[in-house]
Write a protein that holds these residues in place. Structure first.
Motif, mmCIF file in Angstrom:
data_model
loop_
_atom_site.group_PDB
_atom_site.id
_atom_site.type_symbol
_atom_site.label_atom_id
_atom_site.label_comp_id
_atom_site.label_asym_id
_atom_site.label_seq_id
_atom_site.Cartn_x
_atom_site.Cartn_y
_atom_site.Cartn_z
ATOM 1 N N THR A 17 0.821 -1.215 0.000
ATOM 2 C CA THR A 17 0.000 0.000 0.000
ATOM 3 C C THR A 17 0.852 1.260 0.000
ATOM 4 N N THR A 21 0.846 3.895 -2.968
ATOM 5 C CA THR A 21 0.444 5.278 -2.688
ATOM 6 C C THR A 21 1.539 6.236 -3.135
ATOM 7 N N SER A 239 -4.914 -2.809 -1.232
ATOM 8 C CA SER A 239 -3.935 -1.744 -1.430
ATOM 9 C C SER A 239 -4.311 -0.764 -2.534
ATOM 10 N N LYS A 242 -6.916 2.072 -1.444
ATOM 11 C CA LYS A 242 -6.262 2.960 -0.472
ATOM 12 C C LYS A 242 -5.247 3.852 -1.168
#
Length: 547
Positions: A17, A21, A239, A242
């Motif tokens: 994640t 991100t 993941s 997010k």
């Protein structure tokens, strides 16, 4: 399973994640933060704040449709596949072509941004890189060196990419936040908000147009990078959503702070001399303002970050576009060599080389950040519109497929996203809308080469299912031409009514698109592939329990 399909197994599922991100945030915070605040202010004045909010809402709404698709099909180059799964080759190819054009052109745009900032240095050789409108020959050569650097970092391994990108992204978040804070502390002229034409000096139509052409769509377009890296995600069901949603929201806060800092830090004398916001013209907007208020240390930091931020984004897009080319090849519209993934490094090297060549071509034609940003903005929106249609089409066609992310509100979110995408395309203004739609048509001969040789009985359902997409683009071009004068049209549609017409058209084509979906061979193929993968995973789990 074909060799090309099987090549997907050579990708390393090593991105969690945080790394995903960082991929999304690193894509969003590239050159957009260096130039976006000035270009948005030049169009919309102080109301540019609302342009960023509108852009984020549009991106978030569309992103929600893609998170369900990305978690369903965690495959490399995911964004170029979904339309193919729901509607077959024609609609799938048009969406993939638009998406690829939008992303691959960002790479030379990032290199251009870095060199444009360097041109503000107080050296003769640096000032000779940019003539105020576009890069000079020397500037193009310098940008070409950066392109090679981006691709070099992607050549060896995805693990090197992940480690490098996460470190760069931390720097890219800290520097914009520091820049916004320092400028607000150095000078805060609230009169800028009301003087020089008022809060909306060019009207609300300019606020909407800024979303499409000032680099805002360019910036938030980065949300799709984690989806294109889905083939390397460890747990895509958790993941991906997010990473996508988190990167958009974090970036929005940073961009709003930067826009506010820019608006309040521009010297009133500059606004008076240039006749207001639309007359502003900085080579290096934030660095120039830093020097104006004696923040020499910040200007030096910004000159350094003008390499780091765009380079980080260029590196990410070099990675994601190579996965997109791999996806287009698996869709059946490129030679098999572009589906090869190096088993040792997990990198699709032939696809990486193809994108390098195309990036050089874009750099040769579009030599200014602003001109590239406009093309990217409209092409991005065209690629967006298949997501809302595909997600609801696949709910109808394949309700049995597992959906790690499934939003109850999707029946409302999807048509809303289609309306938002249509509006942004219209806000881009004629003739830009028509030019980019023409670029979409340039890619059709490639589709024709692979598809028109098929028997009519095999080709017909693909044409029928893709007719809505072709008609949609033609109708949107016509409406843009005939629309309101404030959006570059001929004025046949009165203000307000034009927005309503575009929204209704978006809903109408959304309904047509969902009804046009059919259980095509690509969907059958990926469904079978997923069933085999699930069976293998189940067998592996049983063996572990038995052991």
């Amino acid at each position: 399973m074909s060799t090309e399909q099987g090549s997907s197994s050579n990708y390393r599922r090593s991105l969690g994640t945080v790394a995903l991100t960082a991929v999304g945030l690193g894509s969003i915070i590239g050159s957009g933060w260096l130039f976006g605040a000035e270009r948005a202010a030049a169009l919309a004045g102080p109301a540019a704040i609302f342009s960023w909010v509108i852009g984020a809402v549009v991106a978030l709404t569309i992103a929600l449709t893609y998170t369900e698709l990305g978690s369903m099909f965690p495959k490399a180059g995911g964004m170029v596949r979904y339309g193919q799964y729901s509607h077959g080759s024609l609609a799938g190819y048009l969406a993939a072509w638009a998406n690829w054009i939008a992303i691959v052109s960002v790479i030379p745009g990032e290199a251009t941004a870095s060199i444009q900032y360097v041109s503000s240095w107080d050296f003769g050789w640096a000032q000779g890189l940019y003539d105020g409108k576009e890069l000079t020959g020397t500037g193009v050569a310098a940008s070409s060196v950066l392109l090679v650097f981006y691709f070099f970092l992607n050549w060896f391994a995805i693990s090197l990419f992940a480690k490098t990108n996460t470190a760069i992204t931390v720097f890219k978040v800290v520097v914009p936040a520091l820049t916004a804070g320092a400028l607000l502390l150095a000078h805060l002229d609230t009169d800028n908000v009301t003087a020089h034409g008022g809060f909306t000096p060019n009207g609300w139509s300019a606020v909407f147009s800024a979303v499409a052409v000032s680099g805002i769509v360019w910036a938030f377009n980065g949300f799709q990078s984690p989806l294109n890296m889905a083939g390397e995600a460890r747990d895509p069901g958790k993941s991906l959503p997010k990473a996508v949603i988190g990167s958009i929201l974090i970036a929005l806060v940073i961009y709003l702070a930067l826009q506010a800092a820019f608006l309040l830090a521009v010297p009133a004398a500059d606004l008076s001399q240039t006749g207001g916001w639309s007359g502003l013209s900085f080579n290096s907007p934030l660095a120039d303002l830093s020097l104006a208020w004696g923040l020499n240390w910040l200007a030096l930091l910004l000159y350094a970050d003008a390499f780091v931020s765009p380079s980080g984004t260029g590196m990410i897009y070099a990675a994601t576009t190579s996965r997109m080319i791999h996806g287009v090849q698996e869709n059946g519209h490129l030679p098999g060599v572009f589906g090869r993934v190096d088993p040792r490094t997990g990198v699709p090297r032939p696809a990486l080389l193809l994108n390098l060549v195309v990036a050089f071509a874009f750099l040769a034609v579009f030599r200014g950040w602003g001109s590239i940003a406009e093309i990217v903005g409209v092409a991005t929106v065209i690629s967006y519109v298949t997501g809302p249609v595909a997600v609801m089409s696949l709910r109808r066609l394949a309700p049995e497929l597992p959906r790690p992310v499934r939003l109850r509100a999707m029946p409302v979110i999807a048509p809303t996203a289609m309306v938002f995408g249509s509006l942004v395309m219209y806000w881009a203004r004629w003739p830009l809308t028509g030019k980019v739609i023409f670029i979409m048509a340039i890619g059709l001969p490639i589709w024709a080469w692979y598809e028109l040789r098929k028997p009519w009985a095999e080709l017909k359902p693909h044409l029928k299912a893709g007719a809505w997409m072709v008609t949609y683009l033609l109708v949107m071009a016509f409406v843009s031409w005939a629309g309101g004068e404030e959006f570059g049209g001929r004025g046949y549609l009165a203000p307000g009514w034009d927005i309503l017409v575009v929204a209704l058209l978006g809903l109408g084509f959304y309904g047509w698109g969902v009804r046009s979906a059919w259980p095509n061979p690509s969907l059958a193929g990926v469904t079978a592939e997923m069933a085999v993968a699930d069976a293998r995973e189940g067998k592996s789990n049983l063996e572990q329990v038995a052991g």
